[in-house]
Design a protein around this motif. Structure first.
Motif, PDB file in Angstrom:
ATOM      1  N   VAL A  88      12.153   1.347   1.745  1.00  0.00           N
ATOM      2  CA  VAL A  88      10.889   0.830   2.286  1.00  0.00           C
ATOM      3  C   VAL A  88      11.131   0.298   3.693  1.00  0.00           C
ATOM      4  O   VAL A  88      11.789  -0.739   3.872  1.00  0.00           O
ATOM      5  CB  VAL A  88      10.307  -0.280   1.387  1.00  0.00           C
ATOM      6  CG1 VAL A  88       8.957  -0.751   1.940  1.00  0.00           C
ATOM      7  CG2 VAL A  88      10.162   0.208  -0.049  1.00  0.00           C
ATOM      8  N   VAL A  89      10.646   1.008   4.677  1.00  0.00           N
ATOM      9  CA  VAL A  89      10.762   0.592   6.078  1.00  0.00           C
ATOM     10  C   VAL A  89       9.447  -0.082   6.455  1.00  0.00           C
ATOM     11  O   VAL A  89       8.450   0.581   6.717  1.00  0.00           O
ATOM     12  CB  VAL A  89      11.039   1.797   6.999  1.00  0.00           C
ATOM     13  CG1 VAL A  89      11.212   1.342   8.439  1.00  0.00           C
ATOM     14  CG2 VAL A  89      12.265   2.568   6.519  1.00  0.00           C
ATOM     15  N   HIS A 103       0.823  -1.203   0.000  1.00  0.00           N
ATOM     16  CA  HIS A 103       0.000   0.000   0.000  1.00  0.00           C
ATOM     17  C   HIS A 103       0.863   1.261   0.000  1.00  0.00           C
ATOM     18  O   HIS A 103       0.558   2.237  -0.701  1.00  0.00           O
ATOM     19  CB  HIS A 103      -0.948  -0.029   1.197  1.00  0.00           C
ATOM     20  CG  HIS A 103      -1.612  -1.358   1.365  1.00  0.00           C
ATOM     21  ND1 HIS A 103      -2.431  -1.903   0.406  1.00  0.00           N
ATOM     22  CD2 HIS A 103      -1.538  -2.290   2.362  1.00  0.00           C
ATOM     23  CE1 HIS A 103      -2.844  -3.098   0.800  1.00  0.00           C
ATOM     24  NE2 HIS A 103      -2.316  -3.338   1.988  1.00  0.00           N
ATOM     25  N   SER A 104       1.950   1.268   0.765  1.00  0.00           N
ATOM     26  CA  SER A 104       2.832   2.429   0.777  1.00  0.00           C
ATOM     27  C   SER A 104       3.483   2.665  -0.575  1.00  0.00           C
ATOM     28  O   SER A 104       3.666   3.808  -1.002  1.00  0.00           O
ATOM     29  CB  SER A 104       3.913   2.253   1.854  1.00  0.00           C
ATOM     30  OG  SER A 104       3.346   2.215   3.139  1.00  0.00           O
ATOM     31  N   LEU A 105       3.843   1.582  -1.267  1.00  0.00           N
ATOM     32  CA  LEU A 105       4.496   1.719  -2.575  1.00  0.00           C
ATOM     33  C   LEU A 105       3.555   2.279  -3.638  1.00  0.00           C
ATOM     34  O   LEU A 105       4.018   2.785  -4.662  1.00  0.00           O
ATOM     35  CB  LEU A 105       5.072   0.373  -3.014  1.00  0.00           C
ATOM     36  CG  LEU A 105       6.379  -0.021  -2.307  1.00  0.00           C
ATOM     37  CD1 LEU A 105       6.705  -1.491  -2.558  1.00  0.00           C
ATOM     38  CD2 LEU A 105       7.530   0.870  -2.757  1.00  0.00           C
ATOM     39  N   MET A 106       2.250   2.202  -3.419  1.00  0.00           N
ATOM     40  CA  MET A 106       1.308   2.842  -4.344  1.00  0.00           C
ATOM     41  C   MET A 106       1.586   4.341  -4.420  1.00  0.00           C
ATOM     42  O   MET A 106       1.511   4.956  -5.488  1.00  0.00           O
ATOM     43  CB  MET A 106      -0.136   2.589  -3.896  1.00  0.00           C
ATOM     44  CG  MET A 106      -0.606   1.156  -4.041  1.00  0.00           C
ATOM     45  SD  MET A 106      -2.256   0.889  -3.304  1.00  0.00           S
ATOM     46  CE  MET A 106      -3.275   1.990  -4.309  1.00  0.00           C
ATOM     47  N   ALA A 107       1.921   4.941  -3.279  1.00  0.00           N
ATOM     48  CA  ALA A 107       2.198   6.376  -3.250  1.00  0.00           C
ATOM     49  C   ALA A 107       3.533   6.696  -3.905  1.00  0.00           C
ATOM     50  O   ALA A 107       3.676   7.722  -4.583  1.00  0.00           O
ATOM     51  CB  ALA A 107       2.187   6.881  -1.802  1.00  0.00           C
ATOM     52  N   THR A 141       0.419  -7.428  16.216  1.00  0.00           N
ATOM     53  CA  THR A 141       1.775  -7.178  15.722  1.00  0.00           C
ATOM     54  C   THR A 141       1.853  -5.804  15.063  1.00  0.00           C
ATOM     55  O   THR A 141       2.941  -5.272  14.862  1.00  0.00           O
ATOM     56  CB  THR A 141       2.195  -8.259  14.710  1.00  0.00           C
ATOM     57  OG1 THR A 141       1.205  -8.345  13.673  1.00  0.00           O
ATOM     58  CG2 THR A 141       2.328  -9.610  15.393  1.00  0.00           C
ATOM     59  N   ASN A 142       0.721  -5.251  14.715  1.00  0.00           N
ATOM     60  CA  ASN A 142       0.548  -3.847  14.313  1.00  0.00           C
ATOM     61  C   ASN A 142       1.680  -3.289  13.443  1.00  0.00           C
ATOM     62  O   ASN A 142       2.432  -2.417  13.872  1.00  0.00           O
ATOM     63  CB  ASN A 142       0.365  -2.977  15.563  1.00  0.00           C
ATOM     64  CG  ASN A 142      -0.951  -3.238  16.263  1.00  0.00           C
ATOM     65  OD1 ASN A 142      -1.658  -4.202  15.950  1.00  0.00           O
ATOM     66  ND2 ASN A 142      -1.310  -2.398  17.216  1.00  0.00           N
ATOM     67  N   PRO A 143       1.776  -3.773  12.199  1.00  0.00           N
ATOM     68  CA  PRO A 143       2.866  -3.335  11.326  1.00  0.00           C
ATOM     69  C   PRO A 143       2.702  -1.881  10.876  1.00  0.00           C
ATOM     70  O   PRO A 143       1.602  -1.345  10.814  1.00  0.00           O
ATOM     71  CB  PRO A 143       2.765  -4.279  10.135  1.00  0.00           C
ATOM     72  CG  PRO A 143       1.318  -4.665  10.095  1.00  0.00           C
ATOM     73  CD  PRO A 143       0.906  -4.755  11.544  1.00  0.00           C
ATOM     74  N   ILE A 144       3.850  -1.292  10.542  1.00  0.00           N
ATOM     75  CA  ILE A 144       3.881   0.073  10.026  1.00  0.00           C
ATOM     76  C   ILE A 144       4.888   0.118   8.881  1.00  0.00           C
ATOM     77  O   ILE A 144       5.913  -0.553   8.929  1.00  0.00           O
ATOM     78  CB  ILE A 144       4.263   1.066  11.145  1.00  0.00           C
ATOM     79  CG1 ILE A 144       4.216   2.520  10.642  1.00  0.00           C
ATOM     80  CG2 ILE A 144       5.626   0.736  11.743  1.00  0.00           C
ATOM     81  CD1 ILE A 144       4.347   3.535  11.769  1.00  0.00           C
ATOM     82  N   CYS A 145       4.573   0.873   7.843  1.00  0.00           N
ATOM     83  CA  CYS A 145       5.470   0.959   6.695  1.00  0.00           C
ATOM     84  C   CYS A 145       5.545   2.381   6.162  1.00  0.00           C
ATOM     85  O   CYS A 145       4.514   2.983   5.855  1.00  0.00           O
ATOM     86  CB  CYS A 145       5.015   0.017   5.573  1.00  0.00           C
ATOM     87  SG  CYS A 145       6.013   0.148   4.072  1.00  0.00           S
ATOM     88  N   ILE A 150       5.545  10.153  -0.695  1.00  0.00           N
ATOM     89  CA  ILE A 150       5.942   9.304   0.426  1.00  0.00           C
ATOM     90  C   ILE A 150       4.682   8.599   0.923  1.00  0.00           C
ATOM     91  O   ILE A 150       3.652   9.248   1.149  1.00  0.00           O
ATOM     92  CB  ILE A 150       6.577  10.141   1.547  1.00  0.00           C
ATOM     93  CG1 ILE A 150       7.885  10.757   1.052  1.00  0.00           C
ATOM     94  CG2 ILE A 150       6.808   9.298   2.804  1.00  0.00           C
ATOM     95  CD1 ILE A 150       8.421  11.850   1.951  1.00  0.00           C
ATOM     96  N   GLY A 151       4.746   7.282   1.058  1.00  0.00           N
ATOM     97  CA  GLY A 151       3.582   6.512   1.481  1.00  0.00           C
ATOM     98  C   GLY A 151       3.721   5.995   2.903  1.00  0.00           C
ATOM     99  O   GLY A 151       4.813   5.603   3.328  1.00  0.00           O
ATOM    100  N   LEU A 152       2.617   6.012   3.623  1.00  0.00           N
ATOM    101  CA  LEU A 152       2.563   5.482   4.989  1.00  0.00           C
ATOM    102  C   LEU A 152       1.364   4.553   5.099  1.00  0.00           C
ATOM    103  O   LEU A 152       0.261   4.905   4.666  1.00  0.00           O
ATOM    104  CB  LEU A 152       2.423   6.629   5.993  1.00  0.00           C
ATOM    105  CG  LEU A 152       2.112   6.248   7.448  1.00  0.00           C
ATOM    106  CD1 LEU A 152       3.284   5.501   8.060  1.00  0.00           C
ATOM    107  CD2 LEU A 152       1.787   7.490   8.277  1.00  0.00           C
TER     108      LEU A 152
END
Length: 361
Positions: A175-176, A126-130, A159-163, A136-138
């Protein structure tokens, strides 16, 4: 354990058949398939086709709606809240990110919170769509409560991931993409399939003691926050997980904390929900809202190049740029195929038999 190798095309066609069989419209089946295949291609095996049977089981329990009416229920020029209508998170989250991108195109940034959704696959998709729009995608999502806060033996967070994904120029995006737990639950599932122990510091037993048993969660144990324990910074992982929960759910009206419905179908959602479904939070920021894109990309490339050349303790190793291992995995797997352990391949064939679709092999 035996590994099977499949081409991207064969896995893509198989996954699409499964989504069509449970009632997804063709466009949604294509999108959901793409999200899962991107995980497998990028080496995130825990979130690829290995998850497919989990989505089907939730559909059988009528917890996933394969023809959702995804809609905006609250909106300002730069923000929105989306109701996913119990849809596949694989479809709902891209809808929300597209909305964030459209707002960013007009106003510089866009922020969308989502409720009433389900597991959305890898956050990086989803972040890479931006990134493809020079933004910058979050992206982030809350998840089934498997993580005990620092000092606790009660499972209250997912586990609540964030990217974060940052575009670059000649280099690949940075990509973090990470769980805010010490490890993603999918890594425990991989260890279970392969009969392997897990590293110390990933989970604790129900008394709060360290364990290397990947089955610990099945008998009352819990995942630990990023950092594992207070001495190693688990309070920071706990804080990050809490922030994801708040932005994804309290802001949108989804369930949060221990009320988040479990991904596994054999466990029922809590009888006293505080919201609707699982929550996500997605954002897009135009780079040229801060400085000219060309200048930014020049310095982003300079950052990447400098960190890549950093001196290391072991001359045989080099500093890894966030997102680089996934990029290398994708290049390799597009050439040689995608490996699946036997347990996953067998599970997919059983799924095919149940849904009366063509087997994987």
């Amino acid at each position: 354990m035996t590994n099977y190798i499949f081409s991207e095309t064969s896995l893509r066609n198989f996954t699409r058949r499964v989504f069509l069989a449970i009632g997804c419209p063709p466009a949604d089946a294509d999108l959901a398939t793409d999200v899962l295949l991107q995980a497998d291609l990028r080496g995130v095996d825990s979130h690829g086709v290995a998850r497919l049977s989990g989505y089907v089981r939730l559909w059988e329990k009528e917890r996933i709606n394969t023809r959702p009416d995804i809609r905006v229920v609250h909106e300002t020029p730069t923000t929105a809240t989306v109701n996913g209508d119990r849809g596949l998170g694989l479809v709902v989250a891209p809808f929300a990110m597209k909305l964030a991108i459209e707002k960013a195109k007009t106003y510089g940034s866009g922020w969308v919170s989502v409720k009433n959704s389900n597991h959305f696959g890898i956050a990086g998709y989803h972040s890479l769509m931006a990134v493809r729009e020079d933004m910058i995608g979050l992206s982030m999502t809350n998840a089934s409560p498997l993580v005990a806060p620092t000092y606790s033996n009660e499972r209250l967070l997912g586990t609540n991931p964030i990217c974060y994904a940052f575009p670059a120029g000649k280099n690949a995006p940075v990509v973090v993409d990470m769980a805010t737990a010490a490890a993603a639950n999918g890594k425990l599932e991989i260890a279970q399939r392969t009969g392997s122990e897990i590293p110390s510091g990933w989970v604790q037993d129900k008394q709060g003691n360290d364990s290397t048993d990947p089955n610990e969660l099945k008998v009352g144990g819990a995942l630990l926050p990023l950092g594992s324990d207070k001495a190693h910074g688990s309070h920071k992982g706990y804080g990050l997980g809490a922030a994801v929960d708040i932005l994804s759910a309290i802001l949108s009206g989804a369930n949060y904390g221990p009320w988040v419905p479990p991904f596994v179908a054999f466990l029922d959602p809590p009888a006293d929900p505080v919201g609707e479904g699982i929550g996500h939070f997605l954002g897009a920021m135009r780079v040229d809202g801060f400085r000219p894109v060309g200048e930014y990309k020049h310095h982003m490339d300079n950052w990447i190049d400098r960190f890549s050349k950093a001196k290391t303790v072991d001359p045989a190793k080099k500093v890894i740029i966030p997102g680089q291992p996934e990029l290398e995995a994708e290049a390799e797997r597009r050439k040689t195929g995608i490996p699946l352990v036997q347990a996953v391949a067998d599970d997919l064939n059983q799924l095919a038999d149940k849904l009366a679709v063509e087997r994987l092999f």
